[in-house]
Scaffold this active site. Structure first.
Site, PDB file in Angstrom:
ATOM      1  N   ARG A  57       0.775  -1.264   0.000  1.00 48.90           N
ATOM      2  CA  ARG A  57       0.000   0.000   0.000  1.00 48.90           C
ATOM      3  C   ARG A  57       0.792   1.293   0.000  1.00 48.90           C
ATOM      4  NH1 ARG A  57      -4.234  -2.641  -1.904  1.00 48.90           N
ATOM      5  NH2 ARG A  57      -5.498  -3.745  -0.371  1.00 48.90           N
ATOM      6  N   ASP A 290      -1.833 -12.792  -1.466  1.00 50.33           N
ATOM      7  CA  ASP A 290      -2.639 -11.657  -1.899  1.00 50.33           C
ATOM      8  C   ASP A 290      -3.026 -10.805  -0.685  1.00 50.33           C
ATOM      9  OD1 ASP A 290      -3.920  -9.910  -3.570  1.00 50.33           O
ATOM     10  OD2 ASP A 290      -5.679 -11.175  -3.904  1.00 50.33           O
ATOM     11  N   HIS A 294      -7.264  -3.667   4.222  1.00 48.31           N
ATOM     12  CA  HIS A 294      -8.133  -2.485   4.263  1.00 48.31           C
ATOM     13  C   HIS A 294      -8.545  -2.337   5.725  1.00 48.31           C
ATOM     14  CE1 HIS A 294      -8.573  -2.442  -0.136  1.00 48.31           C
ATOM     15  NE2 HIS A 294      -8.797  -3.741  -0.078  1.00 48.31           N
TER      16      HIS A 294
END
Ligand SMILES: NC(=O)N[C@@H](CC(=O)O)C(=O)O
Ligand SMILES: [Zn+2]
Ligand SMILES: [Zn+2]
Length: 443
Positions: A57, A290, A294
């Protein structure tokens, strides 16, 4: 330093000598004089996991994860190398964005690779000459970051990557096969009904055809269906499976709600079982997480508004080790080693990593497989303080070593005879690009 009397994944008991950043010797009754000795009797030593699919991120979304938090989470889970995906802000599609991400990656305590992405604006000539890990994940349909591309662009990208000897990884879903009827629903299972198994099957089929036409091999990211795995494998391509597609199914969505939304989505229990069989029998090449964090606040929305993705880098090896403890699972410790270390090193050509052998990087994980503990999201080290595996049995590492440096020690494993709970410890260490240190590849 000598790690004494460890049980290797194949069951042999060996001493492992580490000198500098490498494994110097693997043998029995090695000379321990003048050596710092780490006692490993009764414990298992694994090569560190190479997770070829994480989303850390940065740049762009440091509130979800940073290279520091993500790499600590990796280390605490026994992952010693990670490969970051390009759907950051800016997306990693040219030289500048690659260099910018490489600066963030300097905060990583584990070794790393950076993938390059494909959009209409990408700059192949420059990007493909950086020390890229692979081109990918190339999004054949939109996922987080909306980087879905047209079929023609995929063929061009594949050709360019292959000309430059850069591997290609593909997010294989075809939006033409999404089921719009599901849009009338608003329960969590609607996402699985919408992004159909057929959509994966068709996209894998198509991507493999394009690859074969160009005499290229591709790697299919996060295959979630036995159909997708079989098509790819029969076409001579490689696949990865995530821990969530391996261990969770649509049955779990009533409890997970939108926290179980990801791309590709969870499948029916029958499909999950067939996928598991293919992981056990070797049709699937590797496990990759993966890891797509969030925040809780972001995920806590309606099924059509919540972002897709779940974390996984810290829990993957612990979950697989817990599976391997159970003889009925069919998954052996050796197979876990192959899925997490040996095969990723082979498929993506990382010759210095992936095995406990003299000459390899000393990327090692010590575990005690005689006991399990329950996963708790609050105890994980990611910025994402939740997990879809809450309460699952796991075998967490006692310590993790990257190129000869212990980067993580689990608190309660620090002093076995001291019953007071202790904090986990991370040690300063600078992860390196597994593709080499220079900013530009040699021509
Ligand atoms: N898998 C996901 O559901 N989400 C990933 C993107 C991706 O891998 O497709 C993310 O970056 O959030
Ligand atoms: Zn994806
Ligand atoms: Zn991804």
């Amino acid at each position: 330093m000598l790690i004494r009397n460890a049980t290797l994944p194949d069951g042999r008991q060996r001493d492992v000598r580490v000198r500098g950043e490498s494994i110097a010797e693997v043998g029995r009754d090695l000379d321990a004089s003048d050596q710092h000795v780490i006692e490993a009797t009764g414990k298992r030593l694994f090569p560190g996991m190479i997770d070829v699919h994480v989303h850390f991120r940065q740049p762009g979304y440091p509130h979800k994860e940073t290279w520091e938090s993500g790499s600590r989470s990796a280390a605490a889970g026994g992952v010693t190398a990670v490969v970051d995906q390009p759907n950051t802000d800016p997306p990693t599609i040219d030289g500048e964005s690659f260099d910018q991400k490489a600066e963030f990656a300097a905060d990583s305590v584990v070794d790393w690779g950076i993938n390059g992405g494909v959009t209409a604006d990408w700059i192949p000539n420059v990007l493909l000459r950086r020390r890229l890990f692979a081109l990918g994940e190339v999004f054949l349909a939109d996922s987080t970051g909306d980087m879905g591309i047209e079929a023609d662009l995929f063929a061009d990208a594949l050709e360019a990557a292959t000309d430059n000897d850069v591997p290609v990884t593909v997010h294989a879903e075809d939006a033409d096969y999404f089921n719009d009827d599901a849009k009338a629903r608003d329960d969590a299972d609607a996402w699985s009904a919408f992004r159909t198994a057929k959509a994966e099957e068709k996209a894998v089929e198509r991507a493999c055809e394009v690859a074969q036409k160009h005499d290229a091999t591709i790697h299919i990211a996060h295959t979630s269906t036995p159909e997708g795995v079989d098509i790819a494998s029969e076409a001579g391509m490689t696949t990865e499976v995530t821990p969530h597609h391996l261990l969770l199914s649509r049955r779990d969505l009533s409890e997970l709600g939108t926290f179980g939304r990801m791309n590709p989505p969870l499948r029916r229990e029958k499909r999950r079982q067939k996928l598991y069989e293919r992981v056990v029998d070797g049709t699937v090449d590797m496990i990759a997480t993966d890891h797509a964090p969030h925040t809780r606040e972001e995920k806590d929305a309606g099924i059509w508004d919540a972002p897709s993705g779940v974390p996984g880098v810290e829990t993957v090896l612990p979950l697989l080790l817990a599976e391997a403890r159970d003889p009925d699972s069919g998954l052996t410790y050796e197979r876990v080693r192959d899925l997490t270390a040996r095969n990723p090193a082979d498929v993506f050509d990382i010759p210095q990593k992936g095995a406990i052998e003299a000459g390899k990087d000393a990327d090692l994980v010590l575990v005690d497989t005689t006991e399990t503990s329950e996963i708790s999201g609050a105890a994980l080290h990611s910025k994402c303080d939740w997990t879809p595996f809450e309460g699952h049995d796991a075998v967490f590492p006692e310590w993790t070593m990257v190129r000869g440096t212990v980067v993580y020690e689990r608190g309660d494993a620090l002093e076995a005879d001291d019953s007071t709970a202790q904090e986990d410890v991370f040690y300063d260490h600078q992860g390196e690009n597994v593709r080499g240190a220079d900013s530009e590849r040699l021509e």
